[in-house]
Write a protein that holds these residues in place. Structure first.
Motif: not given
Length: 775
Positions: A423-428, A448-452
């Motif tokens: 996870v980098e910069g709030w992204k997978r 996706l809630l997982d991304d939030i």
């Protein structure tokens, strides 16, 4: 639905289990479908296809989401009705895996298909280029492989394979339709043997079975080690073989061996076990046969038995071994480090399988993201192969392989001390073949809630619920307890969330990404309270639930609930109190309290009556809606799809249905924002209910069921309490019964039943067995 709108009619040729199931899923999407098969009976030329539809209507789990969907399937035969494909935008071939028969069929299809119609094969073993040999350029341009997984309604994966001559626009068209209309997760695979999931999955099954025989590991031990600790469903490997059919294993093996490169590692482990051959010959093919690696005893006791791999005889099943420490909870390093045959077996399964998966990229897919997605979607693994490698450590895996003199895939060396996922910069991000990390890009319209959760901390949190910011003024309420069960902490968080949303936001969405939306009230806590006669605590929860749900209903902002999976009891009641529901197609909704000796206590009775009396098809008067609701609740009826939930009144006609699970939150958020414009809370309903005479009529029906042995003595007691609530207690039909009156009736009925030892017995039995007690 851009691409989906261009597919207005589909033809499926081949009415076997897969073909018929694909046709059913197309019909579930509301799209007319033509199902064709061969002529076997000259007197009834379309009997094969029609018989397939009739069987599916009786099958459990059901291929159709509702009986109404079956009416969208037109049946016919290849000899008389093939010309009808001219009206179809997508023609799916799902016949037997024989190249000559497929090619002959394509030649006939080419004579009838309209320009721009797409033809695809559901093959899993024949290369695309061979399938289209001899076909015109126009046919080849519109030809694909669309590999569904069985059963097509429930398995989300489609492996989409295009050829060198395939039109990219047509590939995108089918991908979009499969995603939005059919609810599938589309993984682009390359035209290689077994594609992605079956290529790796077949290797994994073979490696696991070989190791069990070689290391003297029992069936129970193998499934305990190579099941949940590895993120594999509890069936493990041998249970999975029973589920899909042991007789399928030789076909998978033969298919791969016929097409794999000569140096493929699978060839080194592909072997025939005499025991498995004898099982198939004797009809022990798994759940569909006389039994498999597991079976129920034939002595009438129906005890679980297991096949002894050494003797080939059945014996009583032993308790699955528990693994010590962290080894049983997903710590793969701890699992592999276990002494004795447990650790040895774990390595014998994981080591070769993960090395094999790493060696296949980019041959089978462009990146590791596609591989992980395919295994999670196609085999229900919790973690994909590269996520599993990260849990072990790429360097540790490479070192052990090297130490045993085995080949180390280039991809493992490329990782070089790094993880495949981060996870980098709030992204997978995933590690690319170029050695750099790349963002995981979701399809347009997927939220996706997982991304939030990657973007920051929750807005608010309790022990059983969390509030997240989904952006654009929408907050998301997530349940977090076991089975997303509901308790006082959920109700307390709802109470705190309402003023927050009202002051700073536009709307609330109730949603989570668990397997189930909510199994209802926390029965474990309730049982504890009942066992110590803590009636005050139980009553406090009933009142808290009623207050929280009504506060949501009358909040100054819209509430949209977005269920998927089970939404039972209190989980159903929060749906009923929402302004709108955006349901995943696979939502299983019901008020099941009567099954544990109770009645709905959080406002579900009044909400259901209100829905049915507003239904245009419902006759007027106080009794028809009450009778319908009584029938549904007293029998603990659960809708087996969102379509059925509309038929049963759990969903309104105006509530939305999302086919693709990954699009559910985005759809619910959009609905919430739409409602937020000029939102006005609803007016409290007022009821005119039939009173004691109506209750007497309902109980006459219950007495008839009991006389026929269809209801137990305590069913009658519970039904009487439910009937009292639904008919308004002592109210006269001319009296107005308020919503508060209804809540009071529910409260009193619930507390009366909860004090009855027979309800306690039902709750205990449900928690112990997962099944209702018929007392």
């Amino acid at each position: 639905m851009s691409g989906a709108a261009t597919i207005s009619r589909v033809c499926v040729i081949g009415a076997g289990v897969m073909g018929a199931g694909i046709a059913a899923q197309v019909a579930n999407a509301g799209v007319p479908v033509l199902l064709l098969d061969v002529v076997r009976d000259p007197a009834d030329r379309s009997a094969v296809a029609r018989g397939a539809v009739e069987r599916m209507l009786k099958t459990d789990p059901a291929p159709f989401m509702s009986k109404a969907a079956a009416r969208l399937v037109e049946t016919g035969n290849i000899e008389d009705d093939l010309a009808k494909v001219a009206d179809c935008d997508w023609i799916i071939e799902a016949i037997v895996e024989r190249l000559d028969l497929k090619q002959a069929l394509y030649a006939k299809i080419e004579d009838h298909r309209h320009e721009g119609a797409i033809v695809s094969s559901n093959t899993s073993s024949i290369p695309l280029d061979r399938l289209v040999e001899g076909r015109s350029e126009g046919f080849r341009r519109n030809f694909l492989i669309t590999h569904f997984f069985n059963p097509p309604r429930y398995m989300r994966l489609i492996e989409l394979v295009s050829g060198t001559g395939s039109d990219p626009a047509q590939v995108a068209r089918i991908a979009d339709f499969a995603d939005r209309a059919l609810g599938k997760s589309v993984v682009r695979a390359k035209d290689t043997p077994g594609f992605i999931a079956n290529r790796i999955g077949t290797f994994w099954i073979q490696a696991a079975m070989n190791a069990a025989f070689d290391l003297g590991v029992s069936v129970e031990e193998a499934d305990a080690i190579a099941g949940r600790p590895m993120g594999v469903p509890k069936t493990g490997v041998f249970g999975l073989a029973d589920l899909v059919g042991i007789d399928l294993l030789p076909h998978l093996k033969a298919s791969l061996l016929a097409t794999l490169p000569e140096d493929d590692p699978y060839r080194a482990i592909a072997r025939d076990e005499g025991l498995i051959g004898r099982m198939i010959a004797d009809g022990f093919t798994g759940r569909k046969g006389k039994g498999g690696f597991y079976r129920l005893s034939a002595d009438g006791q129906r005890r679980k038995e297991v096949l002894d791999l050494a003797s080939g005889e059945y014996r009583a099943a032993a308790k699955a071994p528990s693994l010590p420490g962290k080894a049983g909870s997903g710590d793969l390093a701890a699992l592999l480090a276990l002494p004795g045959k447990a650790g040895a077996y774990a390595w014998a399964v994981l080591g070769p399988t993960l090395a094999y998966a790493a060696s296949l990229v980019p041959a089978i897919a462009d990146d590791i993201a596609a591989v992980d997605a395919a295994m999670k979607l196609g085999y229900n693994w919790k973690w994909g192969p590269f996520e599993l490698i990260d849990r072990i450590g790429a360097d540790r895996l490479a070192a052990r392989l090297e130490g045993e003199g085995k080949a180390v895939p280039d991809l493992l060396r490329l990782a070089g001390g790094r993880t495949f996922w981060r996870v980098e910069g709030w992204k997978r991000q995933f590690l690319g073949l170029d050695g750099d990390y790349h963002d995981l890009v979701r399809p347009e319209g997927v939220l996706l809630l997982d991304d939030i959760k990657l973007a920051g901390a929750p807005v608010m949190k309790s022990g059983s619920a969390v509030l997240w910011d989904a952006g654009d003024g929408v907050l998301v309420l997530e349940f977090t307890g076991k089975m997303n069960a509901l308790d006082g902490e959920v109700m307390a968080l709802i109470g705190k969330a309402i003023p927050l949303v009202a002051a700073r936001h536009k709307a609330l969405v109730v949603y989570n990404e668990g397997s189930n939306f909510s199994a209802g009230a926390n029965l474990g806590l309730a049982l504890f309270a009942l066992n110590i006669a803590a009636w005050g605590e139980v009553e406090k929860l009933v009142v808290a639930g009623q207050q929280a749900y009504k506060a949501l209903k009358y909040a100054p902002f819209p509430v949209v609930s977005a269920p998927s999976g089970l939404a039972l009891g209190g989980g159903c009641e929060i749906l009923l109190h929402s302004d709108a529901i955006q349901a995943h197609a696979e939502s299983y909704i019901g008020l099941v309290e009567c099954g544990v000796g109770l009645v709905p206590g959080w406002g579900g009775c009044g909400e259901m009556i209100d829905r049915w009396r507003k239904n245009p098809a419902m006759p007027k008067g106080p009794m028809p809606a009450v009778s319908k609701v009584f029938e549904t609740i007293s029998t603990a009826t659960v809708a087996k799809s969102a379509a059925e939930a509309k038929e049963l009144g759990f969903l309104r006609p105006t509530d939305g249905v999302t086919m693709n699970r990954d699009r559910l939150l985005a759809d619910a958020k959009a609905r919430a924002l739409q409602l937020a414009e000029g939102y006005v809370p609803p007016e409290p309903p007022q009821f005119r209910l039939p009173g004691p005479s109506g209750k007497a009529a309902l109980m006459m029906a219950v007495e008839g069921f009991r006389a026929r042995g269809l209801a137990t003595p305590y069913d009658e007691v519970v039904a009487a309490r439910l009937a009292d609530v639904l008919t308004g207690g002592e109210a006269d039909p001319v009296d107005v019964v308020s919503e508060e009156d209804m809540l009071g009736l529910e409260h009193r009925a619930f507390m009366a039943l909860v004090r009855d030892p027979r309800s306690l017995a039902r709750v205990e039995h449900m928690l112990e067995t997962g099944k209702p007690l018929r007392n």
